[in-house]
Design a protein around this motif. Structure first.
Motif, PDB file in Angstrom:
ATOM      1  N   LEU A 160       0.833  -1.201   0.000  1.00 15.81           N
ATOM      2  CA  LEU A 160       0.000   0.000   0.000  1.00 15.81           C
ATOM      3  C   LEU A 160       0.871   1.256   0.000  1.00 15.81           C
ATOM      4  CD1 LEU A 160      -3.031   0.713   0.045  1.00 15.81           C
ATOM      5  CD2 LEU A 160      -2.782   1.134   2.492  1.00 15.81           C
ATOM      6  N   ALA A 161       1.967   1.213   0.779  1.00 13.59           N
ATOM      7  CA  ALA A 161       2.868   2.372   0.841  1.00 13.59           C
ATOM      8  C   ALA A 161       3.486   2.632  -0.534  1.00 13.59           C
ATOM      9  CB  ALA A 161       3.956   2.139   1.884  1.00 13.59           C
ATOM     10  N   ILE A 162       3.961   1.571  -1.178  1.00 17.41           N
ATOM     11  CA  ILE A 162       4.537   1.744  -2.521  1.00 17.41           C
ATOM     12  C   ILE A 162       3.484   2.290  -3.470  1.00 17.41           C
ATOM     13  CG2 ILE A 162       5.388   0.484  -4.548  1.00 17.41           C
ATOM     14  CD1 ILE A 162       6.926  -1.326  -2.709  1.00 17.41           C
ATOM     15  N   GLY A 163       2.292   1.706  -3.404  1.00 15.26           N
ATOM     16  CA  GLY A 163       1.215   2.156  -4.279  1.00 15.26           C
ATOM     17  C   GLY A 163       0.872   3.611  -4.042  1.00 15.26           C
ATOM     18  N   ALA A 164       0.816   4.013  -2.755  1.00 13.80           N
ATOM     19  CA  ALA A 164       0.447   5.386  -2.423  1.00 13.80           C
ATOM     20  C   ALA A 164       1.504   6.367  -2.929  1.00 13.80           C
ATOM     21  CB  ALA A 164       0.274   5.533  -0.913  1.00 13.80           C
ATOM     22  N   LEU A 165       2.786   5.965  -2.851  1.00  9.97           N
ATOM     23  CA  LEU A 165       3.867   6.847  -3.301  1.00  9.97           C
ATOM     24  C   LEU A 165       3.953   6.897  -4.821  1.00  9.97           C
ATOM     25  CD1 LEU A 165       6.779   6.105  -0.798  1.00  9.97           C
ATOM     26  CD2 LEU A 165       5.421   8.191  -1.019  1.00  9.97           C
ATOM     27  N   VAL A 166       4.012   5.722  -5.448  1.00  8.22           N
ATOM     28  CA  VAL A 166       4.196   5.666  -6.899  1.00  8.22           C
ATOM     29  C   VAL A 166       2.918   6.110  -7.624  1.00  8.22           C
ATOM     30  CG1 VAL A 166       4.786   4.156  -8.845  1.00  8.22           C
ATOM     31  CG2 VAL A 166       5.891   3.831  -6.628  1.00  8.22           C
ATOM     32  N   GLY A 167       1.771   5.903  -6.973  1.00  4.08           N
ATOM     33  CA  GLY A 167       0.508   6.281  -7.601  1.00  4.08           C
ATOM     34  C   GLY A 167       0.418   7.774  -7.866  1.00  4.08           C
ATOM     35  N   LEU A 168       1.068   8.571  -7.011  1.00  5.53           N
ATOM     36  CA  LEU A 168       0.970  10.027  -7.141  1.00  5.53           C
ATOM     37  C   LEU A 168       1.600  10.551  -8.436  1.00  5.53           C
ATOM     38  CD1 LEU A 168      -0.283  12.334  -5.547  1.00  5.53           C
ATOM     39  CD2 LEU A 168       1.955  12.749  -4.518  1.00  5.53           C
ATOM     40  N   PRO A 169       2.915  10.280  -8.667  1.00  6.54           N
ATOM     41  CA  PRO A 169       3.474  10.710  -9.958  1.00  6.54           C
ATOM     42  C   PRO A 169       2.769  10.069 -11.151  1.00  6.54           C
ATOM     43  CG  PRO A 169       5.059   9.364  -8.729  1.00  6.54           C
ATOM     44  CD  PRO A 169       3.945   9.688  -7.794  1.00  6.54           C
ATOM     45  N   LEU A 170       2.305   8.827 -10.965  1.00  8.64           N
ATOM     46  CA  LEU A 170       1.599   8.148 -12.055  1.00  8.64           C
ATOM     47  C   LEU A 170       0.323   8.906 -12.416  1.00  8.64           C
ATOM     48  CD1 LEU A 170       2.065   5.612 -13.728  1.00  8.64           C
ATOM     49  CD2 LEU A 170       0.693   4.326 -12.101  1.00  8.64           C
ATOM     50  N   MET A 171      -0.390   9.374 -11.367  1.00  7.55           N
ATOM     51  CA  MET A 171      -1.612  10.132 -11.603  1.00  7.55           C
ATOM     52  C   MET A 171      -1.274  11.459 -12.288  1.00  7.55           C
ATOM     53  SD  MET A 171      -3.263  12.982 -10.196  1.00  7.55           S
ATOM     54  CE  MET A 171      -2.987  13.137  -8.442  1.00  7.55           C
ATOM     55  N   LEU A 172      -0.203  12.125 -11.821  1.00  7.31           N
ATOM     56  CA  LEU A 172       0.168  13.410 -12.431  1.00  7.31           C
ATOM     57  C   LEU A 172       0.536  13.206 -13.899  1.00  7.31           C
ATOM     58  CD1 LEU A 172       2.202  15.022  -9.505  1.00  7.31           C
ATOM     59  CD2 LEU A 172      -0.113  15.590 -10.287  1.00  7.31           C
ATOM     60  N   ALA A 173       1.255  12.099 -14.186  1.00 13.68           N
ATOM     61  CA  ALA A 173       1.622  11.800 -15.578  1.00 13.68           C
ATOM     62  C   ALA A 173       0.369  11.526 -16.406  1.00 13.68           C
ATOM     63  CB  ALA A 173       2.566  10.593 -15.628  1.00 13.68           C
ATOM     64  N   ARG A 174      -0.602  10.861 -15.770  1.00  8.47           N
ATOM     65  CA  ARG A 174      -1.858  10.529 -16.463  1.00  8.47           C
ATOM     66  C   ARG A 174      -2.635  11.791 -16.820  1.00  8.47           C
ATOM     67  NH1 ARG A 174      -6.036  10.136 -18.368  1.00  8.47           N
ATOM     68  NH2 ARG A 174      -7.746   8.661 -18.149  1.00  8.47           N
ATOM     69  N   ARG A 175      -2.427  12.869 -16.024  1.00  8.01           N
ATOM     70  CA  ARG A 175      -3.125  14.129 -16.273  1.00  8.01           C
ATOM     71  C   ARG A 175      -2.282  15.123 -17.062  1.00  8.01           C
ATOM     72  NH1 ARG A 175      -7.139  16.173 -12.808  1.00  8.01           N
ATOM     73  NH2 ARG A 175      -5.985  18.109 -12.714  1.00  8.01           N
ATOM     74  N   ALA A 193       1.448   6.688 -19.475  1.00 13.16           N
ATOM     75  CA  ALA A 193       0.955   6.553 -18.098  1.00 13.16           C
ATOM     76  C   ALA A 193      -0.399   5.870 -18.089  1.00 13.16           C
ATOM     77  CB  ALA A 193       0.853   7.936 -17.442  1.00 13.16           C
ATOM     78  N   ARG A 194      -1.252   6.281 -19.002  1.00 12.03           N
ATOM     79  CA  ARG A 194      -2.578   5.684 -19.072  1.00 12.03           C
ATOM     80  C   ARG A 194      -2.500   4.198 -19.418  1.00 12.03           C
ATOM     81  NH1 ARG A 194      -8.108   7.530 -22.036  1.00 12.03           N
ATOM     82  NH2 ARG A 194      -9.163   5.701 -21.254  1.00 12.03           N
ATOM     83  N   THR A 195      -1.624   3.884 -20.389  1.00 13.35           N
ATOM     84  CA  THR A 195      -1.447   2.485 -20.789  1.00 13.35           C
ATOM     85  C   THR A 195      -0.945   1.657 -19.609  1.00 13.35           C
ATOM     86  OG1 THR A 195      -0.823   3.331 -22.957  1.00 13.35           O
ATOM     87  CG2 THR A 195      -0.410   1.000 -22.539  1.00 13.35           C
ATOM     88  N   ALA A 196       0.038   2.217 -18.882  1.00  6.46           N
ATOM     89  CA  ALA A 196       0.585   1.496 -17.732  1.00  6.46           C
ATOM     90  C   ALA A 196      -0.512   1.233 -16.709  1.00  6.46           C
ATOM     91  CB  ALA A 196       1.725   2.306 -17.113  1.00  6.46           C
ATOM     92  N   ILE A 197      -1.306   2.263 -16.404  1.00 11.12           N
ATOM     93  CA  ILE A 197      -2.378   2.110 -15.413  1.00 11.12           C
ATOM     94  C   ILE A 197      -3.367   1.030 -15.869  1.00 11.12           C
ATOM     95  CG2 ILE A 197      -4.390   3.253 -14.389  1.00 11.12           C
ATOM     96  CD1 ILE A 197      -2.729   5.852 -14.361  1.00 11.12           C
TER      97      ILE A 197
END
Lengths: 225, 213
Positions: free
Chosen positions: B22-37, B47-51
């Motif tokens: 969960l910690a890894i997800g919470a940390l890595v999810g943030l830049p991933l979300m910013l990249a997705r936007r 980013a979208r493809t990765a998600i």
């Protein structure tokens, strides 16, 4: 490994994996066929006048949602023989995933039924329609329409969960990939192809569900206005 | 040792696995979300493809790719590390979408107000949008966390000695009936799920009070 070699490998693995995929889809279909009617029944039972019916439904729903899918599968396949109930792995898989479908699906149905305007109920009662017919012809059809996108989303999740039937030895896609990996010692290549096959089903299906959600959202919003 | 105590001894591993993933997800999810936007297509599309792929492939397939597949390329991870990496990566994909949903739930006027007041974009995100988005995203994040706890049970398939692993081991030894053993293991996961559910509802209520004030 060169791309060309991977390509040849994949051509070789594909028929076996597609057979596995077919088994995955069959398990998914069977689970939905068992689970969705049960889901509706549980949704209706959770609003039953009799307390014992309500509590029974609540117990089934909460247990189905709280237990990991992989444990339910193993309970059905390895656990039930303790009480002299031996199921084949397909039946055990259907029972476990069907239960999960019923548990999550009942919450979705409940939401759908709750969204049917109170006036529909009042109108049915005013017209002298019986309780059973009111549900059958008025409430459930309208509630199901609202619930449809979420139910399809659940169907996708159940399809993904069929991969866990690997743990009870059902020859679905994940098992087929693992067996091929053991024979060829090329786990990375085989498993990547298997992952792509799951993706090839899940991503288009999710896309369709999202589109349906948007379209129905617009349609229903217009209707309720 | 009592079989049920042995199963219980897998609990710390289950909890550690859940918390770390969960910690890894919470940390890595943030830049991933910013990249997705991101406005730039070359960042947004990958980013979208990765998600999408992280979420489309079943967790058990990811764990096998990371544990058995990567070993062929010389990267031999221990079962526990492979499970943390795999479940962490999947969590990043899901939490990126949860964050995005939270951010979309914040009224557009908040962003405009930040800009109108001359706040730098970074500060608008940090002091205006993020706190509100976090509150909106919390229920979905908690739902995901509960799902993740249940998914950690899959790690037994690559040999992580967590609750279900110990349960299967006891069942094979025949120290108690498989039905009782598996039901007990299931109960442990159910207790963890309920605990997280209660904690998140409490936190949610507290955050609501803060906003209301």
């Amino acid at each position: 490994m060169t791309p060309a070699a991977i390509w040849t490998d994949w051509g070789e693995y594909l028929p076996t994996l597609l057979e596995g995929l077919l088994e995955s889809l069959e398990l998914c279909a069977a689970s939905l066929a068992v689970g969705l009617p049960l889901a509706l029944a549980l949704a209706l039972a959770s609003a039953a006048p009799l307390r014992i019916v309500r509590w029974g439904a609540l117990l089934l729903v909460e247990a189905g949602r709280a237990l990991p899918a992989v444990i339910l599968l193993q309970l059905a396949y390895y656990g039930l023989p303790s009480i002299e109930l031996v199921l084949t792995n397909f039946v055990a898989g259907t029972a476990a995933l069907g239960w999960i479908t019923a548990a999550y699906g009942s919450e979705i149905f409940r939401g759908g039924i709750a969204s049917v305007p109170e006036g529909q109920r009042e109108a049915a009662l005013a017209l002298g329609v019986g309780r059973f017919d009111m549900y059958r012809s008025v409430i459930v059809p309208q509630g199901t329409r609202v619930a449809l996108p979420a139910l399809l989303g659940l169907a996708i999740q159940i399809f993904q969960a069929t991969a866990l039937a690997f743990t009870i030895g059902l020859p679905e896609l994940m098992s087929a990939a693992y067996d091929l990996g053991n024979q060829t010692f090329r786990f990375l290549s085989v498993l990547t192809l298997a992952g792509l096959l799951y993706t090839a089903v899940v991503i288009p299906a999710s896309f369709i569900v999202r589109r349906l959600e948007l379209r129905m959202g617009r349609h229903l919003a217009a209707e309720l206005r | 040792m009592d079989p049920f105590l042995t199963i219980l001894s897998g609990l710390p591993t289950t909890i550690a696995l859940s918390v770390l993933a969960l910690a890894i997800g919470a940390l890595v999810g943030l830049p991933l979300m910013l990249a997705r936007r991101a406005r730039i297509l070359l960042i947004r599309v990958p980013a979208r493809t990765a998600i999408d792929i992280l979420r489309a492939v079943p967790p058990i397939v990811w764990l096998f790719i990371i544990f058995f597949g990567l070993a062929e390329t010389g990267v031999q991870l221990s079962p526990f590390v492979a499970a943390v990496v795999g479940l962490g990566a999947i969590s990043a994909g899901y939490l990126a979408e949860v964050y995005r949903g939270g951010l979309m739930a914040v009224d557009k006027g908040q962003w405009e107000a930040g800009q109108a007041l001359g706040l730098p974009t970074r500060d608008t995100y940090r002091y205006v949008l993020a706190p509100q988005a976090w509150r909106a995203a919390l229920p979905a994040a908690a739902t995901y966390a509960i799902g993740l706890i249940k998914d950690t049970a899959i790690a037994y398939t690559i040999g992580v000695n967590e609750v279900l692993f110990e349960a299967n081991h006891e069942a094979q030894l025949g120290t108690a009936s498989p039905l009782a053993i598996l039901a007990f293991a299931g109960l442990l996961y159910a207790i963890l799920s309920v605990a997280v559910g209660v904690a998140s509802r409490r936190l949610d209520r507290r955050l609501q009070l803060v906003v209301a004030r």
